[in-house]
Design an enzyme around this catalytic site. Structure first.
Site, PDB file in Angstrom:
ATOM      1  N   LYS A   1       0.807  -1.212   0.000  1.00 44.56           N
ATOM      2  CA  LYS A   1       0.000   0.000   0.000  1.00 44.56           C
ATOM      3  C   LYS A   1       0.841   1.263   0.000  1.00 44.56           C
ATOM      4  O   LYS A   1       1.837   1.344   0.707  1.00 44.56           O
ATOM      5  CB  LYS A   1      -0.932   0.012   1.205  1.00 44.56           C
TER       6      LYS A   1
ATOM      7  N   ARG B   1      -7.178  -2.919 -11.360  1.00 41.39           N
ATOM      8  CA  ARG B   1      -8.219  -3.138 -10.356  1.00 41.39           C
ATOM      9  C   ARG B   1      -8.721  -1.826  -9.774  1.00 41.39           C
ATOM     10  O   ARG B   1      -7.933  -0.987  -9.359  1.00 41.39           O
ATOM     11  CB  ARG B   1      -7.694  -3.988  -9.207  1.00 41.39           C
TER      12      ARG B   1
ATOM     13  N   HIS C   1      -4.340 -17.290  -0.824  1.00 44.73           N
ATOM     14  CA  HIS C   1      -4.051 -16.368  -1.932  1.00 44.73           C
ATOM     15  C   HIS C   1      -3.290 -17.043  -3.054  1.00 44.73           C
ATOM     16  O   HIS C   1      -3.039 -16.437  -4.084  1.00 44.73           O
ATOM     17  CB  HIS C   1      -3.286 -15.147  -1.422  1.00 44.73           C
TER      18      HIS C   1
END
Ligand code: GLN
Ligand code: ZN
Length: 763
Positions: A114, A517, A696
């Site tokens: 992030k 995305r 994941h």
């Protein structure tokens, strides 16, 4: 005269055009020419949007991510991404996501993380002590020319050298900072090229300046910003997401010709900088909120800015607080918000218009924009007074908080006995995090219901069939604590937001999350209230199908807050408590419906952690208080679980302990060691389920892997307090993967259980 500019504009396009062309290119359905042409078209459109600003920004466009573009610029894309003879953009996509449009085998994708405290993810630069940089600026310089040919006054945007090195991985901070002397000549060379093209200003983004920096970075800053301003164009050193006031003496010594500060996140620094920043240098005030969607209070801003403008004149610039990347593109294409709500909002395009109004008022007097100012005032007044925003029932409930029980009746040891008496929990109890595969079938049912093609009764019947299937599979697997599977949920925040008063949903408020995305966060505009139960009927139905304990599944207040656009007219902590009250009501209803276990997910708790250490404790205390308000009204025999999607636990462990959930399940499969380190110094007193199945990845875990993880965990956490579960929800996986993976997980848990039973009990 005041100048206006922006730090960056969203590149996805108002209709997410970039997403669609990228994904089509990756699928092999669009040509490279089509992709590049669409990129050029989006840049052109964005520059036209900025035509009435004093500068048009170049360098904020990216086909994937601006940090990855910077790695490309300095010639340090990882070697594995390079294919001999390949076009540069395919190497670039391989570096980003492991593969480009070709069908050839992929490579390891770049690590994603992030961007500061935003929900935007960048591709982490991979550097080492040996890294050699090579200037590969053609793509960048071409964009500058492209803008100039279209008649724009270019301000070039770059990520500054120190922030770039600061964000990289692969070597420790000192080693990365030591790369600066190798990197600076490339910046200088590029600056010279830009100057040769006639570029007057270069915006150097240095958001790392708002974090707690070690000395190595301060030395790097001293070095970089004493050199770069000599290279050519004027440098606008740009900071955002926080304040830098305490470093003003040092920063004033850097001979940069301009400084941008965030006046929204850190309004208190404005007066200081207005006083200390030399008047012949540009001071850019980020006065329009670049992180949220609300219209600005233009009149109040003018009152604040006018005296500074009177002092500084043209060396005052105005801008959004940070890049507009973090807000949706254009309100004019929005169809989902009703007219009233719409009139309270400003997306990126509207924020540029707000800047123009401010500039016009300062240049030619407020009277020349009286109409626009009056409209802004009226919208704001309407929002402040709207009965949709303020609900007396919520205000009354907030008054009552002090009288509510926000602590469990008994200690964990006592509760755990009460829970054990209700249903006997075995050693190494197995469970899941909540969701099971979201199949085509499930999505079709939801979308037919949304479009009115099936009625509520039919929808309920079909969803119950999904739940029944999910429960039956879990029973076959032999799991100990079951879930209903979350088939009815599109998203863990939106699902709840749709039931709650105070939320609205847009059609086009898309924001880039990473690469192609985008996310469309709900808009939390007013007092939050839960008019009716949200999950109880599904949970009760699920429980009715089995004798095994069923876990009711909720999203916690902090996560609901952190993954929404939140109202800015009251403290976030107040809004968070309103959310907590709504969740609490649901918790108590689930308990009354007979659910013995309730899980409150706080997947986003950690990502809201403030950038500065000094602000963290207050944030964590509020998060703990909100969780306690939501969770702790239950009886001892009701077991509260929470779940978190990260393993960087060490620095927030004390707060997690303070949340006092009976059981916490966390992500650890990939990084078991990291989590366990935290247990060396701090004792976690309650039950814990470290994830042993990495959901994941498409790979199935082996018995040996799961066993190794559990044994490693068992060395720090006694078996009596250990749970066995996957890392996170299973909704993105397929049943073919989930069934064998969970079967393995159950098998290992049962074997360890038998082993433990055979051993003599410790004395
Ligand atoms: N209960 C949610 C699920 O299982 C949790 C998702 C999450 O933590 N991100 O999908
Ligand atoms: Zn999770």
């Amino acid at each position: 005269m005041v100048g206006i500019h922006h730090l960056g504009f969203p590149r996805i396009g108002a209709q997410r055009e970039l997403k669609f062309v990228l994904e089509s290119y990756w699928r092999g359905e669009s040509s490279r020419q089509q992709l590049l042409a669409e990129g050029a078209r989006l840049r052109q459109q964005n520059w036209q949007r900025q035509e009435r600003l004093d500068w048009q920004s170049v360098g904020d466009f990216s086909f994937y991510d601006q940090v990855l573009d910077t790695s490309l610029l300095w010639g340090v894309l990882p070697a594995r991404a390079h294919r001999p003879g390949a076009h540069a953009i395919d190497d670039y996509f391989r570096a980003a996501r492991g593969r480009s449009a070709d069908l050839a085998e992929g490579v390891a994708a770049g690590q994603m993380t992030k961007w500061f405290d935003t929900n935007y993810h960048y591709i982490v630069p991979e550097l080492s002590a040996e890294t050699a940089f090579h200037l590969q600026a053609d793509f960048y310089v071409d964009q500058v020319r492209e803008a100039q040919q279209q008649g724009h006054r270019v301000k070039a945007v770059l990520i500054g050298p120190v922030t770039y090195l600061y964000l990289a991985r692969g070597a420790d901070a000192a080693t990365r900072a030591a790369l600066l002397p190798r990197l600076l000549p490339l910046y200088q060379e590029l600056l010279r090229q830009l100057q040769a093209l006639g570029v007057a200003w270069v915006q150097m983004d240095e958001p790392a300046l708002v974090t707690d920096l070690e000395d190595v970075w301060w030395h790097a800053y001293d070095q970089a910003y004493s050199l770069l301003p000599e290279a050519g164009p004027k440098i606008l050193l740009s900071t955002y997401f926080g304040g830098i006031g305490e470093h003003y003496q040092r920063i004033c010594r850097w001979p940069v010709q301009g400084l941008h500060i965030d006046a929204v996140r850190a309004p208190e620094q404005v007066a200081l900088w207005a006083a200390v920043w030399p008047k012949e240098r540009v001071l850019s005030l980020g006065v329009i909120d670049g992180r949220n969607i609300w219209r600005s209070d233009l009149s109040a801003l003018l009152d604040r800015i006018a005296p500074i403008h009177a002092e500084r004149g043209e060396s005052l610039w105005l801008a959004p607080s940070c890049s507009l990347l973090h807000v949706p593109v254009d309100l004019s294409v929005e169809r989902g918000l009703d007219p009233e709500l719409r009139s309270w909002c400003a997306f990126a395009q509207q924020k540029l218009e707000e800047l123009q109004i401010l500039a016009q008022a300062l240049r030619a007097g407020r009277a020349t924009v009286a109409e626009q100012l009056a409209a802004a005032d009226a919208a704001l007044a309407a929002r402040r007074a709207s009965p949709r925003v303020h609900d007396a029932r919520v205000a009354a409930a907030m008054q009552e908080i002090a009288s509510l029980r926000r602590q469990r009746h008994s200690s964990f040891a006592v509760r755990s006995q009460a829970q054990q008496a209700r249903w006997s929990r075995p050693l190494y109890a197995t469970t899941t995090i909540g969701s099971f595969p979201q199949t085509e079938d499930i999505r079709a049912v939801r979308s037919r219901h949304r479009r009115g093609q099936i009625d509520d009764a039919e929808y309920t019947r079909l969803m119950q069939a999904q739940i029944a299937h999910c429960v039956a599979e879990q029973e076959k697997l032999g799991l100990d604590v079951l879930v209903h599977g979350e088939a009815e949920r599109n998203d863990m925040v939106e699902y709840f937001a749709e039931f709650l008063q105070g939320f609205a949903f847009s059609s086009h408020a898309w924001v880039q999350s990473y690469g192609s995305r985008c996310v469309k966060p709900p808009i939390l505009f007013g007092d939050v209230r839960r008019p009716a139960p949200m999950t109880v009927a599904w949970a009760r139905y699920a429980q009715s199908l089995t004798d095994k304990p069923m876990k009711g599944m909720l999203t916690g207040p902090v996560t609901l807050l952190n993954w929404s656009f939140v109202r800015d007219d009251q403290p976030r902590t107040t809004t968070c408590l309103q959310l907590a009250l709504a969740v609490r009501a649901e918790v108590l209803d689930l308990e009354a419906a007979g659910l013995p276990i309730i899980q409150i997910d706080e997947a986003a708790l950690r990502e809201g952690l403030p950038l500065r250490r000094k602000d963290r404790q207050a944030y964590l205390d509020n998060a703990v208080a909100a969780f306690a308000l939501a969770a702790h009204g239950v009886e001892d025999a009701t077991q509260i679980h929470t779940h978190m999607c990260y393993s960087e636990f060490g620095d927030i462990m004390e707060s997690i302990i303070a949340m006092d959930a009976d059981v916490i399940t966390i992500e650890t499969a990939r990084s078991a060691m990291q989590l366990l380190d935290a247990f060396d110094t701090l004792h976690y007193p309650n039950d814990i389920g470290p994830g042993v199945y990495d959901i994941h990845a498409p790979n199935l875990p082996s018995e040996a892997q799961i066993e190794a993880l559990l044994r490693a965990a068992g060395r720090r956490i006694p078996a009596a307090r250990l749970w066995v579960n996957p890392d996170c929800g299973l909704k993105t996986r397929r049943w073919q993967e989930v069934l064998p993976a969970l079967a393995t997980l159950v098998r290992v848990a049962q074997r360890l259980r038998q082993e433990a039973a055979a051993e003599p009990a410790p004395v």
